[in-house]
Scaffold this motif. Structure first.
Motif, PDB file in Angstrom:
ATOM      1  N   TYR A  29       0.350  -1.188   0.111  1.00  0.00           N
ATOM      2  CA  TYR A  29      -0.084  -0.111  -0.061  1.00  0.00           C
ATOM      3  C   TYR A  29       1.025   1.251   0.051  1.00  0.00           C
ATOM      4  CZ  TYR A  29      -3.290   3.861   1.492  1.00  0.00           C
ATOM      5  OH  TYR A  29      -3.882   4.510   1.731  1.00  0.00           O
ATOM      6  N   LEU A  74      -1.438  -3.951   3.841  1.00  0.00           N
ATOM      7  CA  LEU A  74      -0.729  -3.683   4.624  1.00  0.00           C
ATOM      8  C   LEU A  74       0.006  -3.671   5.775  1.00  0.00           C
ATOM      9  CD1 LEU A  74      -4.389  -2.250   6.103  1.00  0.00           C
ATOM     10  CD2 LEU A  74      -3.161  -0.757   4.834  1.00  0.00           C
ATOM     11  N   LYS A 133     -13.043   1.227   8.629  1.00  0.00           N
ATOM     12  CA  LYS A 133     -11.419   1.123   8.038  1.00  0.00           C
ATOM     13  C   LYS A 133     -11.304   0.043   9.249  1.00  0.00           C
ATOM     14  CE  LYS A 133     -11.395   4.936   9.336  1.00  0.00           C
ATOM     15  NZ  LYS A 133     -13.479   6.038   9.137  1.00  0.00           N
ATOM     16  N   LEU A 179      -8.623   3.002   3.815  1.00  0.00           N
ATOM     17  CA  LEU A 179      -8.434   1.687   4.632  1.00  0.00           C
ATOM     18  C   LEU A 179      -9.828   0.646   4.370  1.00  0.00           C
ATOM     19  CD1 LEU A 179      -6.070   3.018   7.424  1.00  0.00           C
ATOM     20  CD2 LEU A 179      -5.678   1.693   5.351  1.00  0.00           C
ATOM     21  N   SER A 239      -7.964   3.061  14.744  1.00  0.00           N
ATOM     22  CA  SER A 239      -6.960   3.456  13.485  1.00  0.00           C
ATOM     23  C   SER A 239      -5.169   3.697  14.343  1.00  0.00           C
ATOM     24  CB  SER A 239      -6.849   4.830  13.161  1.00  0.00           C
ATOM     25  OG  SER A 239      -6.747   6.161  14.700  1.00  0.00           O
TER      26      SER A 239
END
Length: 350
Positions: free
Chosen positions: A27, A67, A92, A59, A251
């Motif tokens: 990515y 990832l 996500k 995402l 996140s």
């Protein structure tokens, strides 16, 4: 080197790692040429992370194998794929490695060595949400067993969005009833839940009495709680229990530690696990840091060999407090924004 110099060096090392052909993920290697700057040459420290655009919405659709950094040792194990709560759209996804989870939890638990021993009840999401495994590790570190009441926060948000407040209330009542059964029959010392659920438990006479009798520590997380509400719950309903907040985000695959408010306002102040997780409080119009003591939007950065999530704009506002040893920001008076992209945000119970 002092702490800030060490943090800047860590940022540079992570840029070399995640954008190196032999070590970076698919990515980020494919994304590098579309950033508009050279992360290896131009990102020289903590402040330069603000150069990154907020790419976290991408995402929602990226295959998780894209990832994973290529440079990781083959023995590094993916523990889970966790998802955001889905408040602002499709969830996500973020890849959690077992060694990172162990490292983060060791840091957090080291700040709370005096909790004692006992069993834990978690009335919280599990499934794709990090909070379920977090609660299991909290229980294990305190020498006890975790009892869990699962909840689906997305279902509650869907009911609220559809105007079915009665259905949402009935679902929350169902959770509280299950919690009562555990509290009545087991020796629960620690309660992990969200502020809306804690408030609902306080309204239920039977559950309230059991928490008052047994619980020594309430860990609240997953939704905001203002100081007045916390003071009211602590003083009027659960005066024998300690209260501890944990603010975090999927996140950055981590939460925070809570410290005393340096200004004496009674607000909760949250510190991140810097330099691996760095918070910033910025002006949402310019993306630049606000002055100390001012309110702004929360931006998070995740910088480990296991993954890179820079400059992720959260759905929360906070007051900027200088981070420990001058690395990033800490957060006070965290609360959700009312709207994102013109859409009203529904916090629900998580």
């Amino acid at each position: 080197m002092n702490a800030r110099e060490q943090a800047d060096a860590h940022v540079r090392a992570m840029m070399r790692w995640h954008f190196g052909p032999a070590t970076g993920s698919r990515y980020w290697l494919e994304r590098r040429n579309r950033l508009g700057f050279d992360p290896v040459e131009d990102v020289r420290g903590v402040d330069d992370l603000l150069m990154f655009p907020n790419l976290v919405d991408e995402l929602r659709d990226v295959p998780v194998e894209d990832l994973i950094p290529r440079g990781l040792d083959p023995d590094e194990k993916v523990f889970a794929v966790y998802e955001s709560g889905g408040t602002s759209g499709a969830p996500k996804r973020f890849v959690m490695f077992e060694n990172w989870f162990d490292q983060y939890m060791a840091w957090e638990n080291a700040h709370y060595p005096d909790d004692g021993q006992g069993h834990t009840l978690a009335v919280a999401p599990s499934g794709p949400h990090m909070l379920g495994e977090y609660s299991r590790r909290i229980a294990r570190a305190r020498g006890g067993i975790r009892f869990a009441i699962d909840l689906d926060p997305r279902w509650v948000k869907r009911l609220i969005a559809a105007g079915d407040t009665a259905g949402a209330a009935a679902y929350v009542g169902h959770l509280v009833e299950q919690a009562e059964l555990v509290l009545r029959s087991q020796n629960i010392a620690f309660l992990i839940t969200t502020p809306p659920l804690l408030a609902r438990m306080a309204e239920h006479a039977g559950v309230r009495a059991l928490i008052q009798e047994k619980v020594r520590l309430v860990i609240w997380t997953g939704a905001h709680m203002d100081p007045d509400t916390q003071d009211y719950l602590a003083a009027e309903f659960f005066p024998k229990a300690q209260f501890r907040g944990s603010y975090g985000s999927t996140s950055v695959l981590s939460g925070t530690v809570q410290r005393a408010d340096p200004d004496g306002t009674g607000d909760t102040v949250f510190d991140s696990y810097a330099p691996f997780v760095i918070y910033r409080v910025v002006d949402p119009a310019t993306g630049l840091p606000v002055e100390e003591g001012a309110q702004g939007a929360v931006v998070m950065n995740y910088l480990t060999p296991y993954g890179l999530v820079p400059n992720s704009l959260e759905r929360d506002l906070a007051t900027r407090v200088l981070g420990p040893e001058g690395v990033g920001d800490s957060l006070r008076s965290v609360h959700p924004v009312a709207e994102v992209d013109g859409r009203k945000m529904i916090e629900g119970v998580y």
